[in-house]
Scaffold this motif. Structure first.
Motif, mmCIF file in Angstrom:
data_model
loop_
_atom_site.group_PDB
_atom_site.id
_atom_site.type_symbol
_atom_site.label_atom_id
_atom_site.label_comp_id
_atom_site.label_asym_id
_atom_site.label_seq_id
_atom_site.Cartn_x
_atom_site.Cartn_y
_atom_site.Cartn_z
ATOM 1 N N GLU A 161 0.838 -1.211 0.000
ATOM 2 C CA GLU A 161 0.000 0.000 0.000
ATOM 3 C C GLU A 161 0.869 1.256 0.000
ATOM 4 O O GLU A 161 0.582 2.222 -0.702
ATOM 5 C CB GLU A 161 -0.954 -0.011 1.205
ATOM 6 C CG GLU A 161 -2.162 -0.890 0.960
ATOM 7 C CD GLU A 161 -2.953 -1.209 2.221
ATOM 8 O OE1 GLU A 161 -2.578 -0.727 3.315
ATOM 9 O OE2 GLU A 161 -3.937 -1.966 2.111
ATOM 10 N N HIS A 162 1.938 1.234 0.784
ATOM 11 C CA HIS A 162 2.852 2.382 0.822
ATOM 12 C C HIS A 162 3.590 2.538 -0.516
ATOM 13 O O HIS A 162 3.793 3.655 -0.989
ATOM 14 C CB HIS A 162 3.865 2.236 1.961
ATOM 15 C CG HIS A 162 3.275 2.502 3.315
ATOM 16 N ND1 HIS A 162 2.477 3.592 3.576
ATOM 17 C CD2 HIS A 162 3.374 1.824 4.493
ATOM 18 C CE1 HIS A 162 2.106 3.574 4.848
ATOM 19 N NE2 HIS A 162 2.630 2.508 5.429
ATOM 20 N N LEU A 163 3.963 1.412 -1.122
ATOM 21 C CA LEU A 163 4.621 1.469 -2.444
ATOM 22 C C LEU A 163 3.677 2.101 -3.463
ATOM 23 O O LEU A 163 4.088 2.908 -4.292
ATOM 24 C CB LEU A 163 4.969 0.049 -2.926
ATOM 25 C CG LEU A 163 6.190 -0.647 -2.334
ATOM 26 C CD1 LEU A 163 6.308 -2.050 -2.891
ATOM 27 C CD2 LEU A 163 7.463 0.138 -2.653
ATOM 28 N N ALA A 164 2.407 1.720 -3.368
ATOM 29 C CA ALA A 164 1.402 2.240 -4.304
ATOM 30 C C ALA A 164 1.212 3.748 -4.110
ATOM 31 O O ALA A 164 0.795 4.456 -5.031
ATOM 32 C CB ALA A 164 0.084 1.499 -4.129
ATOM 33 N N GLU A 165 1.532 4.224 -2.904
ATOM 34 C CA GLU A 165 1.451 5.679 -2.653
ATOM 35 C C GLU A 165 2.719 6.384 -3.120
ATOM 36 O O GLU A 165 2.842 7.605 -3.023
ATOM 37 C CB GLU A 165 1.264 5.937 -1.149
ATOM 38 C CG GLU A 165 -0.120 5.569 -0.619
ATOM 39 C CD GLU A 165 -0.150 5.449 0.898
ATOM 40 O OE1 GLU A 165 0.826 5.867 1.561
ATOM 41 O OE2 GLU A 165 -1.148 4.933 1.425
ATOM 42 N N SER A 198 9.144 -4.711 -11.706
ATOM 43 C CA SER A 198 9.514 -3.471 -11.004
ATOM 44 C C SER A 198 8.461 -3.104 -9.965
ATOM 45 O O SER A 198 7.333 -3.591 -10.006
ATOM 46 C CB SER A 198 9.627 -2.325 -12.010
ATOM 47 O OG SER A 198 8.323 -2.012 -12.501
ATOM 48 N N ARG A 199 8.872 -2.215 -9.072
ATOM 49 C CA ARG A 199 7.933 -1.711 -8.049
ATOM 50 C C ARG A 199 6.751 -1.023 -8.716
ATOM 51 O O ARG A 199 5.610 -1.151 -8.261
ATOM 52 C CB ARG A 199 8.640 -0.684 -7.160
ATOM 53 C CG ARG A 199 9.817 -1.226 -6.388
ATOM 54 C CD ARG A 199 10.758 -0.097 -6.004
ATOM 55 N NE ARG A 199 10.179 0.820 -5.020
ATOM 56 C CZ ARG A 199 10.549 0.876 -3.748
ATOM 57 N NH1 ARG A 199 11.485 0.079 -3.302
ATOM 58 N NH2 ARG A 199 10.009 1.734 -2.921
ATOM 59 N N THR A 200 7.050 -0.274 -9.790
ATOM 60 C CA THR A 200 5.991 0.491 -10.464
ATOM 61 C C THR A 200 4.946 -0.452 -11.060
ATOM 62 O O THR A 200 3.741 -0.248 -10.881
ATOM 63 C CB THR A 200 6.588 1.373 -11.590
ATOM 64 O OG1 THR A 200 7.711 2.058 -11.048
ATOM 65 C CG2 THR A 200 5.580 2.362 -12.108
ATOM 66 N N GLU A 201 5.428 -1.488 -11.740
ATOM 67 C CA GLU A 201 4.494 -2.452 -12.361
ATOM 68 C C GLU A 201 3.592 -3.072 -11.283
ATOM 69 O O GLU A 201 2.383 -3.184 -11.452
ATOM 70 C CB GLU A 201 5.297 -3.556 -13.073
ATOM 71 C CG GLU A 201 4.404 -4.587 -13.780
ATOM 72 C CD GLU A 201 5.137 -5.863 -14.172
ATOM 73 O OE1 GLU A 201 4.468 -6.910 -14.302
ATOM 74 O OE2 GLU A 201 6.380 -5.826 -14.347
ATOM 75 N N MET A 202 4.228 -3.421 -10.163
ATOM 76 C CA MET A 202 3.478 -4.049 -9.071
ATOM 77 C C MET A 202 2.456 -3.081 -8.474
ATOM 78 O O MET A 202 1.303 -3.440 -8.231
ATOM 79 C CB MET A 202 4.479 -4.498 -8.007
ATOM 80 C CG MET A 202 3.873 -5.209 -6.838
ATOM 81 S SD MET A 202 5.160 -6.072 -5.908
ATOM 82 C CE MET A 202 6.164 -4.692 -5.335
ATOM 83 N N ALA A 203 2.867 -1.835 -8.277
ATOM 84 C CA ALA A 203 1.964 -0.825 -7.708
ATOM 85 C C ALA A 203 0.778 -0.574 -8.632
ATOM 86 O O ALA A 203 -0.372 -0.482 -8.181
ATOM 87 C CB ALA A 203 2.725 0.482 -7.466
#
Length: 209
Positions: A161-165, A198-203
């Motif tokens: 959730e924090h990564l998505a933010e 990547s983090r972005t793809e996952m978010a």
């Protein structure tokens, strides 16, 4: 057939509610458990005893059908819950079925067909109006696509959730009072579970679930 199925009708239109109740009682296979005009009243109605079927309107004033459904399932209500609504919007169908509805029927359903569908629901089938049936394929693929999210631990979900933010590892470690190294390990595990590069793809996948 044995004992008739008991039905609770939840709809905030008194006229429509009366019509549905009359239809239910016109069939000897059903008996009316009760009728209520709001989600809160529905929760009160099943507090001590459960009906076999809850026929639930979607767009109600105050507590929506979705909130009512979630509330009933949280309370551990095991009745078959069938949505009866005018909305044939794809997102409504998918959202309600994901939230634990056993059926999604449109209010323009022929009366005899409605009764037939309710009997099918009691046999364990998921009942869907023909007009919105095609959305089930999307529900299936969307569910498969998001299965990794269900497999996350509470801590991993928190970090996701924090990564998505858009927070960095350092900021996440400060927010959750854990070391940056621990955050890195969690992020690595998250990427593996998500099958993401990547983090972005996952978010993005998390936000679009």
């Amino acid at each position: 057939m044995g004992k008739p199925y008991s039905v609770l009708v939840v709809d905030d239109h008194p006229l429509l509610r009366r019509g549905i109740c009359q239809l239910i009682t016109s069939d000897k296979d059903f008996t009316l458990f009760g009728e209520v005009g709001s989600g809160l009243d529905a929760l009160s109605a099943v507090a001590t005893d459960e009906p076999d079927i809850i026929l639930l309107d979607l767009n109600m004033k105050g507590m929506s059908g979705l909130d009512t459904l979630a509330g009933l399932r949280q309370e551990g209500v095991t009745s078959r819950i069938v949505i009866l609504t005018v909305s044939d919007a794809k997102q409504d169908v998918i959202r309600l079925l994901r939230a634990g509805a056993d059926g999604y029927l449109l209010k323009d359903t022929e009366p005899d067909l409605l009764l037939e569908k309710l009997k099918e629901a009691m046999l364990g089938h998921r009942v869907i109006s023909e007009a919105v049936e095609e959305y089930l394929f999307e529900l299936k693929s969307a569910t498969d696509e998001n299965e990794w999210i269900d497999a996350l631990t509470p801590r991993e979900l928190q970090i996701l959730e924090h990564l998505a933010e858009g927070l960095s590892n350092r900021l996440i470690s400060e927010q959750l009072h854990i070391s940056e190294g621990t955050v890195k390990v969690h992020v690595k595990n998250l990427l593996r579970k998500a099958g993401a590069k990547s983090r972005t793809e996952m978010a993005v996948r998390y936000l679009n679930r």
